[in-house]
Design a protein around this motif. Structure first.
Motif, PDB file in Angstrom:
ATOM      1  N   MET A 154       0.854  -1.205   0.000  1.00 20.99           N
ATOM      2  CA  MET A 154       0.000   0.000   0.000  1.00 20.99           C
ATOM      3  C   MET A 154       0.883   1.246   0.000  1.00 20.99           C
ATOM      4  N   PRO A 155       0.616   2.232  -0.863  1.00 22.33           N
ATOM      5  CA  PRO A 155       1.457   3.436  -0.899  1.00 22.33           C
ATOM      6  C   PRO A 155       1.451   4.171   0.441  1.00 22.33           C
ATOM      7  N   LYS A 156       2.595   4.777   0.775  1.00 21.95           N
ATOM      8  CA  LYS A 156       2.730   5.487   2.042  1.00 21.95           C
ATOM      9  C   LYS A 156       3.376   6.857   1.812  1.00 21.95           C
ATOM     10  N   PRO A 157       3.177   7.792   2.740  1.00 26.92           N
ATOM     11  CA  PRO A 157       3.855   9.083   2.640  1.00 26.92           C
ATOM     12  C   PRO A 157       5.363   8.926   2.813  1.00 26.92           C
ATOM     13  N   VAL A 158       6.109   9.770   2.133  1.00 27.49           N
ATOM     14  CA  VAL A 158       7.569   9.805   2.279  1.00 27.49           C
ATOM     15  C   VAL A 158       7.948  11.215   2.708  1.00 27.49           C
ATOM     16  N   TYR A 159       8.779  11.317   3.748  1.00 29.94           N
ATOM     17  CA  TYR A 159       9.172  12.605   4.306  1.00 29.94           C
ATOM     18  C   TYR A 159      10.618  12.894   3.900  1.00 29.94           C
ATOM     19  N   VAL A 160      10.825  14.045   3.265  1.00 33.51           N
ATOM     20  CA  VAL A 160      12.155  14.421   2.760  1.00 33.51           C
ATOM     21  C   VAL A 160      12.646  15.639   3.537  1.00 33.51           C
ATOM     22  N   PHE A 161      13.692  15.449   4.327  1.00 28.09           N
ATOM     23  CA  PHE A 161      14.239  16.544   5.139  1.00 28.09           C
ATOM     24  C   PHE A 161      15.501  17.136   4.531  1.00 28.09           C
ATOM     25  N   SER A 162      16.228  16.363   3.730  1.00 30.90           N
ATOM     26  CA  SER A 162      17.473  16.842   3.130  1.00 30.90           C
ATOM     27  C   SER A 162      17.185  17.732   1.932  1.00 30.90           C
ATOM     28  N   SER A 163      18.182  18.495   1.541  1.00 31.90           N
ATOM     29  CA  SER A 163      18.081  19.289   0.325  1.00 31.90           C
ATOM     30  C   SER A 163      18.673  18.497  -0.835  1.00 31.90           C
ATOM     31  N   GLY A 164      18.129  18.730  -2.025  1.00 34.46           N
ATOM     32  CA  GLY A 164      18.630  17.986  -3.174  1.00 34.46           C
ATOM     33  C   GLY A 164      17.734  18.170  -4.381  1.00 34.46           C
ATOM     34  N   ARG A 165      17.669  17.118  -5.219  1.00 35.68           N
ATOM     35  CA  ARG A 165      16.914  17.200  -6.470  1.00 35.68           C
ATOM     36  C   ARG A 165      15.996  15.992  -6.601  1.00 35.68           C
ATOM     37  N   LEU A 166      14.792  16.237  -7.074  1.00 37.23           N
ATOM     38  CA  LEU A 166      13.839  15.177  -7.367  1.00 37.23           C
ATOM     39  C   LEU A 166      13.710  15.027  -8.870  1.00 37.23           C
ATOM     40  N   SER A 167      13.749  13.801  -9.363  1.00 35.17           N
ATOM     41  CA  SER A 167      13.631  13.575 -10.797  1.00 35.17           C
ATOM     42  C   SER A 167      12.957  12.231 -11.046  1.00 35.17           C
ATOM     43  N   ARG A 168      12.703  11.973 -12.313  1.00 32.14           N
ATOM     44  CA  ARG A 168      12.064  10.713 -12.714  1.00 32.14           C
ATOM     45  C   ARG A 168      13.058   9.851 -13.474  1.00 32.14           C
ATOM     46  N   LEU A 169      13.050   8.562 -13.152  1.00 34.70           N
ATOM     47  CA  LEU A 169      13.818   7.588 -13.916  1.00 34.70           C
ATOM     48  C   LEU A 169      12.895   6.403 -14.173  1.00 34.70           C
ATOM     49  N   ALA A 170      12.402   6.291 -15.414  1.00 36.53           N
ATOM     50  CA  ALA A 170      11.380   5.286 -15.749  1.00 36.53           C
ATOM     51  C   ALA A 170      10.192   5.463 -14.814  1.00 36.53           C
ATOM     52  N   ASN A 171       9.835   4.431 -14.046  1.00 38.16           N
ATOM     53  CA  ASN A 171       8.705   4.521 -13.129  1.00 38.16           C
ATOM     54  C   ASN A 171       9.180   4.691 -11.690  1.00 38.16           C
ATOM     55  N   THR A 172      10.296   5.355 -11.534  1.00 41.72           N
ATOM     56  CA  THR A 172      10.912   5.509 -10.220  1.00 41.72           C
ATOM     57  C   THR A 172      11.145   6.980  -9.898  1.00 41.72           C
ATOM     58  N   ILE A 173      10.878   7.342  -8.650  1.00 43.41           N
ATOM     59  CA  ILE A 173      11.239   8.669  -8.147  1.00 43.41           C
ATOM     60  C   ILE A 173      12.673   8.599  -7.661  1.00 43.41           C
ATOM     61  N   VAL A 174      13.487   9.523  -8.132  1.00 42.55           N
ATOM     62  CA  VAL A 174      14.897   9.557  -7.720  1.00 42.55           C
ATOM     63  C   VAL A 174      15.144  10.827  -6.927  1.00 42.55           C
ATOM     64  N   PHE A 175      15.684  10.661  -5.715  1.00 42.52           N
ATOM     65  CA  PHE A 175      16.070  11.829  -4.919  1.00 42.52           C
ATOM     66  C   PHE A 175      17.580  11.826  -4.774  1.00 42.52           C
TER      67      PHE A 175
END
Length: 336
Positions: A1-22
């Protein structure tokens, strides 16, 4: 089941195929900087809570919209800034019309507003009864709630309801000194919060507002149409309405536990200018405990099966849908 993800660091979010890349930069080692990447299958993510300085582009937002992933943005003080709310994939024209009808009809709007206020005050009353059972003296506030609760159904306007609720909450927050000690005495201040307890309460309330907003996205409801809170130029109002019912059983109980178990400490707060804010470690602690709470299960009295508190928020919205289409009157959640 999908869940929330908490991002505290600084950086970049991008897409790679069907994946979220941080991607985030690690601490410099000599003259080199190691770049770290975290891959998140998009099917496992329901929401992204972004607390750090994060870069992203339109292609990434299109990906999030396609997959129905909400993004919640917070500034460096932990203030909730806003949400990226993808185009409503389940929005129903029929239900939107029913929502609008209940808002435009002052009588039907008042009925729903009364339900939200009565639900919130009843849950405060039940929470305080639990505190009395533990030997804490808050009978004066209980007496006031017993006096005010019957008057909720007698209110002639939403403004009168708001005033009544404000009086009850002021007395309730005044009792936090007896419940938590002088160090955590609460006199509500919001922007900016002037002390640790106001900072903690504001941040936890934001987590509740966004959690409800995420559940609204999974229903046919339009979050812009509220009943207790005015529907005008505000982006979202319905989640604020529903939050009134859940603040005592979720937010307040979480805060009581964090303080009584000694989990939250002076070092988790920072003073900047005239305000007091949670530090990054403080925000991490509160979000971790919040997520544990939302995944906690209990046996639902009518469904006769175990449900989580996150599922409970969704069930509350389903009850609201049934009220709007005339199938069954809405009854607010009651603290067990």
């Amino acid at each position: 089941m999908p869940k929330p993800v908490y991002v505290f660091s600084s950086g970049r979010l991008s897409r790679l195929a069907n994946t979220i890349v941080f991607e985030t930069d690690a601490s410099p080692q000599g003259e080199q900087v190691k770049e770290r990447k975290r891959h998140l299958p998009v099917e496992q993510v329901s929401e992204l809570y972004l607390f750090g300085e994060v870069d992203l582009n339109k292609r990434f937002l299109e990906f999030m919209a396609q997959k129905g992933v909400l993004l919640h943005f917070f500034n460096r003080f932990g203030y909730y800034v806003g949400s990226f709310y993808p185009r409503e994939h389940l929005l129903s024209g029929y239900l939107t019309l029913r929502q609008a009808e209940h808002y435009l009809d002052s009588r039907r709007r008042l009925v729903l507003a009364q339900k939200f206020v009565a639900g919130g005050l009843e849950n405060i009353r039940r929470l305080l009864l639990k505190e009395v059972a533990k030997g804490r003296e808050v009978e004066g506030v209980l007496d006031l709630l017993e006096e005010l609760l019957p008057r909720v159904g007698e209110a002639q306007s939403v403004g009168e309801l708001m005033a009544l609720e404000g009086r009850a909450r002021e007395a309730y927050y005044g009792a936090w000194t007896a419940l938590l000690g002088e160090e955590w005495a609460l006199e509500r201040s919001r922007r900016p919060p002037r002390d640790p307890i106001n900072s903690l309460l504001s941040f936890a309330n934001s987590l509740l507002y966004t959690s409800i907003l995420a559940q609204i996205y999974q229903t046919h409801l339009d979050p812009r149409i509220g009943y207790l809170h005015e529907t005008n130029y505000r982006r979202h109002a319905l989640n604020l309405d529903v939050a009134e019912v859940f603040k005592p059983p979720l937010v307040d109980r979480l805060i009581f536990r964090l303080i009584r178990l000694g989990q939250i400490k002076a070092g988790h707060f920072l003073r900047e200018g005239q305000g007091v804010f949670l530090s990054e470690s403080g925000r991490r602690l509160v979000t971790e405990e919040w997520e544990k709470l939302m995944q906690t299960t209990y046996r639902h009295p009518s469904l006769r099966r175990s449900v989580s508190y996150r599922t409970t928020l969704r069930l509350e919205l389903y009850k609201l849908e049934k009220h709007l289409i005339g199938e069954q009157p809405y009854t607010p959640y009651r603290l067990r």
